[in-house]
Design an enzyme around this catalytic site. Structure first.
Site, PDB file in Angstrom:
ATOM      1  CB  SER A  25      16.411 -21.550  25.052  1.00  0.00           C
ATOM      2  OG  SER A  25      16.857 -22.863  25.274  1.00  0.00           O
ATOM      3  CG  HIS A  85      15.255 -25.251  21.404  1.00  0.00           C
ATOM      4  ND1 HIS A  85      14.262 -25.216  22.351  1.00  0.00           N
ATOM      5  CD2 HIS A  85      16.319 -24.592  21.922  1.00  0.00           C
ATOM      6  CE1 HIS A  85      14.701 -24.531  23.400  1.00  0.00           C
ATOM      7  NE2 HIS A  85      15.948 -24.167  23.170  1.00  0.00           N
TER       8      HIS A  85
END
Length: 321
Positions: A85, A194
């Protein structure tokens, strides 16, 4: 490829994470540079400051770059990098795609956009003990047109993170428990990362990164969104932009690192979570988290792992905590 450097993302932050970095000239220089780029950033690692997604992402970037520079000063460099991430940004600095200053301003912008898009009512939860297919079925069960949930992060065969509305996550916890989940843990992340809900943030990040020069990569970059090695700066920048709205496939990252012949996994601060995943996926490899290993030991292991004839041994200190 023998040595992989792994950079953690949101959820791994903890108070004092910058103050606890190794005492090393390269770390001090990195903190000073962060101050010049974003005044106050090198000191914002208290519990209250880390309640902000913006502050967390900046702190993670500083920690990853500072640790990498300290290792490099000791002659320890990776063969490949991967970031989870927001950890993709310090990974991109190590690869040579971004300068540290560019990464700092980018993660600050990313955090600001995420916070503005969903200031409340959304979040993320980790489901432990169910397969990916089982979690997908539960997500389909709890999703509604006005209150969606999405599979956001596939960390391993038995750990999947779901993003979505708070009410959908509450339904998820109940349904997952009924399906046999060992645990459902709400993460310290206040936005639905996400997943398609952040498509607008991804577009804005693409615009932000469009001005970054296309540079030659010094180190191959492994995408956490596709599980593919990227050798082109433009592809890495696209990955950094789109990643915020794309499923993280960390299970695939670990699989590819094994296929590449990785024998040493080094996680930069904070925490041990990526080291744990690496150890579970590759129990015969050496796995080091700088949060629990001295800089000198990590540097020694890295230098040694990159010598082609070096004999391999057990994980130093045993399995990551």
């Amino acid at each position: 490829m023998k040595v992989a450097f792994l950079y953690p993302g949101q959820g791994t932050q903890r108070p004092g994470m910058l103050h606890d970095l190794p005492r090393h000239p390269a770390v001090a220089e990195t903190l000073a540079e962060a101050e010049r780029v974003l005044p106050g950033s090198s000191r914002q690692d208290g519990a209250e400051a880390l309640e902000s997604s913006v502050t967390v992402q900046v702190a993670l970037c500083i920690a990853g770059v500072a640790a990498t520079r300290a290792l490099a000063r000791e002659g320890a460099t990776p063969d490949v990098v991967a970031g989870h991430s927001a950890g993709a940004f310090p990974a991109a600095v190590t690869s040579g795609v971004l300068t540290f200053a560019e990464a700092l301003t980018a993660v600050r912008r990313r955090g600001e956009l995420m916070r503005a898009a969903y200031p409340s009512g959304y979040g993320m939860a980790a489901v432990l003990g169910l397969s990916v297919a089982q979690v997908r079925r539960v997500v389909e069960e709890v999703t509604t047109g006005t209150d969606p949930a999405y599979v956001a992060v596939i960390d391993s065969d038995q750990q999947v993170v779901v993003a979505g509305g708070v009410r959908a996550l509450e339904r998820l916890a109940a349904a997952a428990a009924e399906a046999g989940a060992r645990r459902v843990r709400v993460l310290d992340i206040a936005v639905p990362s996400h997943c398609p809900l952040l498509a607008g943030v991804a577009d804005a990040m693409a615009d932000h990164l469009a001005a970054v020069p296309r540079r030659h990569l010094d180190v191959p970059y492994l995408s956490d969104s596709t599980g593919r090695l990227l050798h082109d700066a433009g592809a890495v920048l696209d990955d950094l932009a789109c990643g915020v709205a794309t499923t993280v496939r960390w299970r695939d990252v670990n699989a590819v690192l094994g296929e590449l012949g990785t024998t040493l996994f080094v996680q930069t601060p904070p925490g041990h979570v990526l080291a744990r995943f690496a150890h579970a996926a590759h129990p015969d490899a050496r796995v080091v988290a700088l949060a629990g290993t001295s800089l000198s030991d990590a540097a020694f292991l890295t230098r040694r792992a990159r010598r082609p004839s070096q004999e391999r041994g057990p994980v130093i200190g045993g399995s990551p905590p």
